[in-house]
Motif scaffolding. Structure first.
Motif, PDB file in Angstrom:
ATOM      1  N   PRO A  28       0.815  -1.220   0.000  1.00  0.00           N
ATOM      2  CA  PRO A  28       0.000   0.000   0.000  1.00  0.00           C
ATOM      3  C   PRO A  28       0.849   1.270   0.000  1.00  0.00           C
ATOM      4  O   PRO A  28       0.489   2.266  -0.648  1.00  0.00           O
ATOM      5  N   ALA A  29       1.979   1.250   0.710  1.00  0.00           N
ATOM      6  CA  ALA A  29       2.839   2.435   0.747  1.00  0.00           C
ATOM      7  C   ALA A  29       3.431   2.733  -0.623  1.00  0.00           C
ATOM      8  O   ALA A  29       3.517   3.901  -1.027  1.00  0.00           O
ATOM      9  N   ASP A  69       0.689   4.306  -2.682  1.00  0.00           N
ATOM     10  CA  ASP A  69       0.386   5.662  -2.232  1.00  0.00           C
ATOM     11  C   ASP A  69       1.478   6.635  -2.660  1.00  0.00           C
ATOM     12  O   ASP A  69       1.187   7.776  -3.030  1.00  0.00           O
ATOM     13  N   LEU A  70       2.730   6.206  -2.639  1.00  0.00           N
ATOM     14  CA  LEU A  70       3.817   7.060  -3.123  1.00  0.00           C
ATOM     15  C   LEU A  70       3.646   7.368  -4.611  1.00  0.00           C
ATOM     16  O   LEU A  70       3.818   8.509  -5.056  1.00  0.00           O
ATOM     17  N   ALA A  71       3.307   6.334  -5.378  1.00  0.00           N
ATOM     18  CA  ALA A  71       3.087   6.547  -6.812  1.00  0.00           C
ATOM     19  C   ALA A  71       1.899   7.476  -7.034  1.00  0.00           C
ATOM     20  O   ALA A  71       1.934   8.361  -7.902  1.00  0.00           O
ATOM     21  N   ASN A  72       0.860   7.295  -6.246  1.00  0.00           N
ATOM     22  CA  ASN A  72      -0.350   8.102  -6.399  1.00  0.00           C
ATOM     23  C   ASN A  72      -0.099   9.565  -6.034  1.00  0.00           C
ATOM     24  O   ASN A  72      -0.770  10.467  -6.549  1.00  0.00           O
ATOM     25  N   ARG A  73       0.864   9.791  -5.151  1.00  0.00           N
ATOM     26  CA  ARG A  73       1.215  11.165  -4.767  1.00  0.00           C
ATOM     27  C   ARG A  73       2.240  11.777  -5.716  1.00  0.00           C
ATOM     28  O   ARG A  73       2.695  12.901  -5.504  1.00  0.00           O
ATOM     29  N   ALA A  93      -4.767   0.783   0.859  1.00  0.00           N
ATOM     30  CA  ALA A  93      -4.126   2.048   0.497  1.00  0.00           C
ATOM     31  C   ALA A  93      -4.849   3.228   1.125  1.00  0.00           C
ATOM     32  O   ALA A  93      -6.064   3.188   1.358  1.00  0.00           O
ATOM     33  N   ARG A  94      -4.117   4.288   1.388  1.00  0.00           N
ATOM     34  CA  ARG A  94      -4.684   5.484   2.015  1.00  0.00           C
ATOM     35  C   ARG A  94      -5.135   6.510   0.983  1.00  0.00           C
ATOM     36  O   ARG A  94      -5.816   7.468   1.328  1.00  0.00           O
ATOM     37  N   THR A  95      -4.736   6.329  -0.255  1.00  0.00           N
ATOM     38  CA  THR A  95      -5.140   7.257  -1.317  1.00  0.00           C
ATOM     39  C   THR A  95      -6.120   6.555  -2.258  1.00  0.00           C
ATOM     40  O   THR A  95      -6.145   5.322  -2.328  1.00  0.00           O
ATOM     41  N   PRO A  96      -6.919   7.314  -2.992  1.00  0.00           N
ATOM     42  CA  PRO A  96      -7.943   6.700  -3.853  1.00  0.00           C
ATOM     43  C   PRO A  96      -7.328   5.870  -4.990  1.00  0.00           C
ATOM     44  O   PRO A  96      -6.212   6.126  -5.439  1.00  0.00           O
ATOM     45  N   TRP A  97      -8.093   4.893  -5.425  1.00  0.00           N
ATOM     46  CA  TRP A  97      -7.676   4.070  -6.573  1.00  0.00           C
ATOM     47  C   TRP A  97      -7.792   4.902  -7.851  1.00  0.00           C
ATOM     48  O   TRP A  97      -8.823   5.490  -8.140  1.00  0.00           O
ATOM     49  N   ARG A  98      -6.688   4.940  -8.588  1.00  0.00           N
ATOM     50  CA  ARG A  98      -6.682   5.663  -9.868  1.00  0.00           C
ATOM     51  C   ARG A  98      -6.137   4.723 -10.928  1.00  0.00           C
ATOM     52  O   ARG A  98      -4.996   4.253 -10.833  1.00  0.00           O
ATOM     53  N   GLU A  99      -6.948   4.428 -11.912  1.00  0.00           N
ATOM     54  CA  GLU A  99      -6.604   3.417 -12.912  1.00  0.00           C
ATOM     55  C   GLU A  99      -5.324   3.764 -13.657  1.00  0.00           C
ATOM     56  O   GLU A  99      -4.485   2.883 -13.931  1.00  0.00           O
ATOM     57  N   ALA A 100      -5.136   5.047 -13.990  1.00  0.00           N
ATOM     58  CA  ALA A 100      -3.953   5.444 -14.748  1.00  0.00           C
ATOM     59  C   ALA A 100      -2.676   5.211 -13.928  1.00  0.00           C
ATOM     60  O   ALA A 100      -1.663   4.732 -14.466  1.00  0.00           O
ATOM     61  N   ILE A 101      -2.724   5.532 -12.640  1.00  0.00           N
ATOM     62  CA  ILE A 101      -1.564   5.311 -11.774  1.00  0.00           C
ATOM     63  C   ILE A 101      -1.291   3.820 -11.631  1.00  0.00           C
ATOM     64  O   ILE A 101      -0.138   3.369 -11.690  1.00  0.00           O
TER      65      ILE A 101
END
Length: 526
Positions: A54-55, A58-62, A96-104
């Motif tokens: 998950p971390a 979340d890093l990728a999502n940020r 994960a602490r951030t939302p699911w984003r298909e592109a990420i």
């Protein structure tokens, strides 16, 4: 809040390297890791499922990982790359602490590979791993940068480190880096910790070894240095002239759960005092560093740990300065719970402690004569981790005894978890016609003050390992000094019978309360 590196060099952020108009001191710009391959041994374990994967997402999502970032999982399951992606996706969606984003996710999944190992001694598997990592260098432009996360039992470290070295995976190459990230425990005593350091030192330089103490990734732990060194009002009082004693507590209200195989071999002192609590002590007691760079912060922590003593009034009496216990059967929260010896997987003749307490002193000018009390345990009254700096009573009070009957000592309490923040306890007059004083609290809470959610500790630690930023990772010298403190205690306990039983939902065995009573003090009711 990033207290360890207020002036960023920005060396790992390509935008800062290529754009001369960007000021490296501008904290609005995030630090972005360079392209790299993260090889995760133990990717199917509990730590990876609950924290590491998950971390990473979340890093990728940020936006903190390069689009070329690649993740290679190592495990015993007969998986394809697609099987691994499904496994990672399931755990990311759940935790994960951030939302699911298909592109990420698509970007991250494109760099995922799985290498099956029949065992960690399978030489052919290391050859396959080498081929996969080199293929990612070529296909995804990871530039030869590699980090190896060893989320595996320490007993496997020799086999893995020897074969990583033999495979050529960590051979130095111009313009790229190699790093090794290892989880605690860092040995089970001082000698084994030194052996582990020698093993890892065969494959990478000391500065490229990152020992994970996840407590150091917590915002509230980092805030200890901000509180002390960015505020004039605290530091002048932070010494033996004004401080009566310091209490550091890490209490859990749960038992060992399914961790008997691990826990019964180490106990509470090795599990959390040797690392988490002694690190909290070092941050609380250290001198101000000349900068927040890793070498400067590390040097001050090492000085404190080198000055820690087990003696009381110059005499070494471990029966008087230590206490241990283990939880008995009983009720906690109205629910019946088993005794430690009745937990699944615990040896019937086990002498492992589930509660440990130490009284320590620091032999330097700042802290001479100030006891530091450390305690950690399971099945205690509530879950809490805190550092309480308790101040001396005023030398003179102009108020009568009746007016001050409800007044205790001033205290600054640093709440690490779960209710993150800071409490200051001080005396105030009760409204009315009489002069009556009572303790009141001034409170700062992270959740109520900052709109931005604090990053999870493993997000910060993984990112810092990929950046090569070391202040949040204990160096081998710190580990060695911590074992120097704890080894005599473990040896004494091993030679002196069984731990004392304590009731679930209490604050530990009677011996822990007697430890403070000898100094005419009591534990805080956290």
């Amino acid at each position: 809040m990033d207290v360890f590196d207020p002036v960023r060099s920005g060396a790992a952020d390509p935008r800062r390297r290529t754009n001369p108009l960007l000021d490296p001191r501008d904290l609005r710009l995030p630090r972005v890791a360079e392209p790299c391959v993260l090889v995760m041994f133990g990717i199917t374990g509990d730590l990876a499922r609950h924290k590491l994967l998950p971390a990473v997402y979340d890093l990728a999502n940020r936006g903190l990982l390069s689009p070329s970032f690649s993740l290679v999982g190592v495990g015993r399951r007969p998986w394809s790359d697609e099987d691994m992606r499904d496994y990672v996706a399931a755990n990311v969606r759940k935790r994960a602490r951030t939302p699911w984003r298909e592109a990420i996710w698509d970007q991250l999944a494109a760099g995922m590979r799985f290498v099956e190992f029949d065992s960690f001694t399978d030489d052919e598997a290391y050859a396959r791993l080498t081929t996969v990592v080199e293929g990612l260098d070529a296909d995804r432009g990871t530039s030869g940068n590699r980090a190896f996360y060893l989320s595996i039992p320490p007993g496997w470290f020799p086999a893995v480190t020897e074969r990583i070295a033999a495979s050529g995976l960590v051979d130095e190459a111009a313009g790229s880096w190699r790093r090794v990230v290892i989880e605690k425990p860092f040995g089970h005593d001082r000698a084994s910790a030194r052996e582990l350091d020698e093993l890892v030192g065969r494959i990478v330089r000391p500065d490229d070894v990152f020992r994970v103490d996840h407590y150091l990734g917590k915002e509230t732990v980092q805030n200890i240095l901000a509180l002390r060194f960015a505020n004039t009002m605290f530091e002048p009082l932070w010494n033996q002239r004004y401080v009566d004693h310091v209490q550091i507590t890490m209490a859990e209200d749960i038992g060992i759960g399914t961790r008997a195989g691990y826990y019964d071999t180490i106990g509470s002192a090795r599990d959390v005092i040797q690392n988490h609590l002694l690190q909290l002590l070092a941050l609380t007691a250290m001198e101000e560093p000349t900068s927040m760079s890793a070498p400067q912060v590390r040097a001050e922590k090492e000085k404190v740990l080198a000055a820690v003593r087990l003696e009381r009034d110059g005499l070494l009496d471990l029966d008087a300065t230590t206490a241990r216990g283990r939880y008995a059967a009983g009720y906690q929260g109205g629910v019946p719970v088993r005794a430690y010896l009745d937990e699944d997987g615990v040896a019937p003749d086990s002498r492992t402690e589930t509660f440990a307490a130490l009284r320590l002193e620091i032999a330097n000018r700042r802290w001479a004569g100030v006891p530091f009390y450390l305690r950690a345990g399971k099945r205690l009254a509530r879950r809490v981790t805190e550092v309480a700096v308790v101040f001396k009573q005023p030398p003179f009070l102009p108020f009568g005894p009746a007016a001050t009957a409800g007044v205790g000592s001033n205290a600054v309490v640093l709440r690490i978890q779960p209710d993150e923040g800071i409490t200051m306890r001080l005396a105030s007059k009760v409204p009315g016609t009489q002069m009556e004083l009572r303790d009141v609290s001034m409170d700062f809470g992270y959740g109520a003050t900052f709109n931005e959610e604090s990053p999870e500790a493993y997000e910060r630690l993984i990112l810092d390992a990929l950046l090569g930023d070391a202040p949040l990772f204990p160096h081998q010298r710190e580990v060695d000094l911590s074992w120097r403190i704890l080894d005599p205690v473990i040896e004494h306990w091993a030679a002196n019978g069984r731990p004392e039983d304590y009731r679930p939902g209490s604050w530990g065995p009677e011996g822990a309360h007697e430890l403070l009573a000898r100094d005419n003090r009591t534990w805080r009711r956290s």
